[in-house]
Design a protein around this motif. Sequence first.
Motif, PDB file in Angstrom:
ATOM      1  N   SER A 137     -37.981  14.043  -4.548  1.00 34.78           N
ATOM      2  CA  SER A 137     -38.321  15.100  -4.970  1.00 34.78           C
ATOM      3  C   SER A 137     -39.825  15.410  -6.365  1.00 34.78           C
ATOM      4  O   SER A 137     -39.809  16.993  -6.511  1.00 34.78           O
TER       5      SER A 137
ATOM      6  N   ASP B   7     -35.159  20.616 -10.482  1.00 39.70           N
ATOM      7  CA  ASP B   7     -33.748  21.804  -9.594  1.00 39.70           C
ATOM      8  C   ASP B   7     -34.378  23.185  -9.784  1.00 39.70           C
ATOM      9  O   ASP B   7     -34.680  23.744  -9.037  1.00 39.70           O
TER      10      ASP B   7
ATOM     11  N   SER C  61     -25.424  23.504 -11.545  1.00 41.49           N
ATOM     12  CA  SER C  61     -25.918  22.573 -11.312  1.00 41.49           C
ATOM     13  C   SER C  61     -25.207  21.313 -13.087  1.00 41.49           C
ATOM     14  O   SER C  61     -24.886  20.540 -12.789  1.00 41.49           O
TER      15      SER C  61
ATOM     16  N   SER D  29     -29.122  17.349  -5.883  1.00 43.52           N
ATOM     17  CA  SER D  29     -29.889  16.698  -6.403  1.00 43.52           C
ATOM     18  C   SER D  29     -29.246  15.667  -8.018  1.00 43.52           C
ATOM     19  O   SER D  29     -29.368  14.845  -8.361  1.00 43.52           O
TER      20      SER D  29
ATOM     21  N   THR E 243     -33.253  16.274 -13.446  1.00 40.56           N
ATOM     22  CA  THR E 243     -32.457  17.027 -12.936  1.00 40.56           C
ATOM     23  C   THR E 243     -32.359  18.286 -13.183  1.00 40.56           C
ATOM     24  O   THR E 243     -33.276  19.119 -12.025  1.00 40.56           O
TER      25      THR E 243
ATOM     26  N   ILE F 128     -30.120  22.320  -3.325  1.00 37.94           N
ATOM     27  CA  ILE F 128     -30.680  21.539  -4.554  1.00 37.94           C
ATOM     28  C   ILE F 128     -29.696  21.198  -5.105  1.00 37.94           C
ATOM     29  O   ILE F 128     -30.329  19.533  -5.758  1.00 37.94           O
ATOM     30  N   SER F 129     -28.488  21.963  -6.086  1.00 39.02           N
ATOM     31  CA  SER F 129     -27.635  21.523  -7.036  1.00 39.02           C
ATOM     32  C   SER F 129     -26.681  20.274  -6.873  1.00 39.02           C
ATOM     33  O   SER F 129     -26.977  19.337  -7.056  1.00 39.02           O
TER      34      SER F 129
END
Length: 337
Positions: A32, A181, A211, A288, A177, A284-285
């Motif tokens: 990440s 993101d 997210s 993560s 996070t 991605i959300s």
Amino acid sequence: MLGFLRRPLFRLVPDDTRIPFMRGRIAGLVVSAVLSTASVVLAFYPGLEKGIDFKGGIVMEARTPGPANLGQLRGVVSGLGLGDVGMQEFGDASTVLIRLPVQGEEAATQQAVSRVRSALEGAAPGTRILRTEAVGNRVSDELFQGGLIALAISLGAMLVYIWFRFEWQFAIGAIATLVLDTTKVVGFLAVTRLEFNLTTIAAILTIIGFSANDKVVVYDRMRENLRKYKTMPLRELIDRSINETLNRTLGTSMTLFLSALPLALFGGETLAGFAWVMLFGIIISASSSIFIAAPILLFLGEKSLRRGVEAVVKAPAPAGAKRPAREAAGTVAEPRG
């Protein structure tokens, strides 16, 4: 029959799933960090493909009677001396998208639009102008600043909400996070050369909301389990909480993904940028929440959230006293709060 209907007919993962996600916590954070760093670099060089909302200029959509001769039309418009001209097919062979740089004041913009219209009609009689958009330098700067302020306010509001909703360790993990993101989505725009405009800003804000909601659901289960399992190691507790919410995370993400996919495939150029950013952001959300938010919480709360656990585990029981079955197993259940 009624009992059968009460049970879910389809589950993405079994209820007794026990995947040790935290074994990959270091790899998740490193990957990440690398992706987010690369995204920030790409945002400055080569930079984002700003749309007319943010860089100003004129966009005209024209339709010719037959397939457009882009070379001829580009030569005619370039000969007007209006600056660098961008021209491409837009949807089908007879529709053309024309981009011109900022022309100055409103009068100069209107004059440029009239000259382009006349030149196109002369080169391809019967050409129709379907739409015209013009944004000046000052307005584009204001829109760009407004978009960035909207992103900052959104992240700030999420920080305040999660800080009051949970402990500070949860708030820092969630906001870190969300920032990671967001940077990855910006990197996606830089790599794919999708336009960065007000529509994609709206997509990014939607992704931030989605997210944050996913992080709150996972964190809420972790907080419940912190109260329920008093002596369970934090790493094991986090894995347990993620597995318990995995069906919900995957189900929600898949539903939203399938809703945005038709827009990306069939929504046309106007909606394509929004939809593709949404699709990437959903992936991605969802990932993560597991590989970034949870490891950050583990590193921040391994001691503070489990303060006094060793004393509880090592405390000798009174002579002749029997330990409760659940305590003997390493857990103490409490009502959910």
